[in-house]
Design a protein around this motif. Structure first.
Motif, short mmCIF file in Angstrom:
data_model
loop_
_atom_site.label_atom_id
_atom_site.label_comp_id
_atom_site.label_asym_id
_atom_site.label_seq_id
_atom_site.Cartn_x
_atom_site.Cartn_y
_atom_site.Cartn_z
N SER A 159 -43.69 1.80 -2.77
CA SER A 159 -43.16 0.70 -1.97
C SER A 159 -42.86 -0.48 -2.88
O SER A 159 -43.34 -0.53 -4.01
CB SER A 159 -44.17 0.32 -0.88
N PHE A 160 -42.06 -1.43 -2.37
CA PHE A 160 -41.59 -2.56 -3.19
C PHE A 160 -41.92 -3.89 -2.54
O PHE A 160 -41.68 -4.06 -1.34
CB PHE A 160 -40.07 -2.51 -3.35
N GLU A 161 -42.37 -4.84 -3.35
CA GLU A 161 -42.51 -6.21 -2.85
C GLU A 161 -41.32 -7.06 -3.30
O GLU A 161 -40.90 -6.98 -4.45
CB GLU A 161 -43.80 -6.86 -3.38
N ASP B 44 -30.47 -4.84 -2.42
CA ASP B 44 -29.23 -4.08 -2.46
C ASP B 44 -29.31 -2.91 -3.44
O ASP B 44 -28.85 -1.81 -3.17
CB ASP B 44 -28.11 -5.01 -2.95
N ARG B 45 -29.87 -3.22 -4.63
CA ARG B 45 -29.91 -2.23 -5.70
C ARG B 45 -31.07 -1.27 -5.54
O ARG B 45 -31.10 -0.23 -6.13
CB ARG B 45 -30.04 -2.93 -7.06
N MET B 46 -32.05 -1.64 -4.73
CA MET B 46 -33.29 -0.87 -4.76
C MET B 46 -33.57 -0.04 -3.52
O MET B 46 -34.44 0.83 -3.56
CB MET B 46 -34.46 -1.81 -5.03
N HIS C 251 -41.42 -6.83 -17.70
CA HIS C 251 -40.01 -7.20 -17.93
C HIS C 251 -39.83 -7.82 -19.31
O HIS C 251 -38.95 -7.46 -20.06
CB HIS C 251 -39.53 -8.16 -16.84
N THR C 252 -40.67 -8.81 -19.61
CA THR C 252 -40.63 -9.44 -20.94
C THR C 252 -42.08 -9.67 -21.38
O THR C 252 -43.00 -9.70 -20.54
CB THR C 252 -39.93 -10.81 -20.92
N TYR C 253 -42.26 -9.86 -22.68
CA TYR C 253 -43.62 -10.05 -23.20
C TYR C 253 -44.22 -11.36 -22.65
O TYR C 253 -45.38 -11.40 -22.23
CB TYR C 253 -43.57 -10.09 -24.73
N TYR D 189 -44.72 -4.63 -7.59
CA TYR D 189 -44.31 -6.04 -7.53
C TYR D 189 -42.99 -6.13 -8.29
O TYR D 189 -42.99 -6.26 -9.52
CB TYR D 189 -45.37 -6.93 -8.18
N THR D 190 -41.88 -6.05 -7.58
CA THR D 190 -40.59 -5.92 -8.27
C THR D 190 -40.12 -7.24 -8.89
O THR D 190 -39.25 -7.22 -9.76
CB THR D 190 -39.47 -5.46 -7.30
N MET D 191 -40.64 -8.36 -8.44
CA MET D 191 -40.13 -9.68 -8.85
C MET D 191 -38.62 -9.76 -8.58
O MET D 191 -37.88 -10.47 -9.26
CB MET D 191 -40.43 -9.98 -10.33
N ASN D 192 -38.17 -9.04 -7.58
CA ASN D 192 -36.76 -8.98 -7.18
C ASN D 192 -35.85 -8.43 -8.28
O ASN D 192 -34.65 -8.69 -8.28
CB ASN D 192 -36.23 -10.37 -6.74
N LEU D 193 -36.44 -7.70 -9.23
CA LEU D 193 -35.66 -7.13 -10.33
C LEU D 193 -35.76 -5.61 -10.24
O LEU D 193 -36.83 -5.07 -10.02
CB LEU D 193 -36.21 -7.60 -11.68
#
Ligand code: FAD
Length: 323
Positions: free
Chosen positions: A19-21, A48-50, A225-227, A285-289
């Motif tokens: 599941s996605f947040e 949209d993308r997910m 996503h990033t360090y 926790y997708t962070m909308n990405l």
């Protein structure tokens, strides 16, 4: 459909679910919304993308202090009615008089949303300490009870769990007591705070079980996503980062693509250990990405394809001794 039924189905079939947040946009300036004058809310939020990745459900966070809470309600409505996604609305007690809570529950009900994650909530940005709103609720368990008393079984209710302590409570035994109270008040599933040390998570699940918390516990997975973001979140949550994670990520910290690739490997290994332990739900926790979450799911072979819609389930089914 209630999330508890999806979880029961997952346990019955042995097919893992994920599941996605998502969170609402953080600014009110941009005309987000659901009518033609606004940019489509979902385009900006990864939904949209997910949604094509096939999440069992998505959830939408509630802004601290009810800030921009209409956007949470809008997103729930779009997810349910436009995308047909099973949606869970977060709802918190922070700055929320009873009338506001009733209003939010009515919006969820009207949108066809039947799942609520009931939370005490973070303090609003301008305040350091959390304070109860006059005449309203102090703890998440009070909100769970209220939703249950008001709506009966219409809403399936989830609550938050903390394998490594939370902001204003670092006594793990007390936190377990409080989690048990939330479940006893009517919650049927738990979603955990993010973590990077799978051994800590699995040991905590055992403690929950020993304490009589029997409902499904859904691990919260924060892709890398990033360090800089990885370190910031780990420090903010105060979760333990195994040294091998630092050893792998630190040398490539200035190369985002390399961080994502190595981060994917670490996250995939963590997810595999969770699935192999028989916990067949992963909450991202997708962070909308989209990218980092999609990379993990693809590597785990959990994304459906037309040719083999259930292929992704086979390794886990076999490891659990199911056909
Ligand atoms: P509670 O379980 O009510 O606990 C709050 C505090 O009260 C804890 O210190 C607890 O130990 C204490 N407590 C509980 N019961 C008692 C009792 N009977 N006696 C004495 N003390 C007690 N925040 C947002 O603002 N919006 C969101 O959308 C959001 N989503 C989240 C999703 C997840 C999965 C998680 C893990 C957290 C989320 N949060 C969100 C953050 C959360 O609101 C904060 O961590 C908050 O500080 C605690 O909320 P809770 O629901 O766990 O509260």
């Amino acid at each position: 459909m209630h999330i508890k039924d999806k979880l029961a189905e997952t346990d019955r079939t042995g097919n893992p679910m994920f599941s996605f947040e998502f969170f609402p946009p953080k600014t009110a300036q941009v005309p987000f919304g659901n009518d033609e004058r606004c940019q489509p809310l979902t385009e900006h939020l990864g939904m949209d993308r997910m949604h094509g990745l096939g999440p069992a459900f998505i959830d939408i966070t509630w802004g601290a202090g009810g800030r921009l809470s209409h956007l949470t309600c809008d997103m729930v409505n779009v997810a349910q009615t436009v995308y047909g996604l099973e949606t869970c609305m977060h709802l918190t007690c922070t700055g929320m008089e009873k009338e506001k809570i009733d209003g939010a529950l009515r919006e969820a009900y009207k949108a066809g949303c039947t799942n609520i994650l009931a939370l005490r909530g973070d303090p609003p940005r301008e305040k350091e300490k959390w304070e109860a709103t006059d005449g309203s609720f102090r703890y998440a368990k009070d909100l769970v009870k209220y939703i249950h008393d008001t709506y009966g079984d219409h809403f399936d209710i989830g609550v938050a769990g903390y394998p490594e302590g939370c902001e204003d409570q670092d006594d793990p035994e007390l936190l377990l007591d409080h989690l048990k109270e939330k479940v006893d008040a009517g919650a049927s599933f738990v979603i955990t705070q993010m973590f990077y040390d799978v051994d800590i998570f699995l040991a905590w699940v055992k403690k929950c079980r020993a304490r009589g918390i029997k409902v499904p516990i859904i691990p919260g997975i924060m892709p890398i996503h990033t360090y800089a973001a990885f370190l910031r979140r780990a420090n903010w949550i105060k979760c333990h980062v195994p040294s091998k994670w630092m050893d792998a990520l630190e040398p490539v910290k200035n190369n985002d693509a390399a961080v994502r690739e190595i981060g994917k490997g670490l996250m995939v290994q963590m997810c595999r250990e969770i699935l192999n332990a028989g916990i067949l739900y992963l909450h991202f926790y997708t962070m909308n990405l989209a990218q980092a979450t999609r990379m993990i799911l693809e590597e785990l072979d959990l994304t459906p394809s037309i040719e083999t819609p259930l292929k992704q389930a086979l390794p886990w089914r076999r490891s659990l001794g199911l056909n």
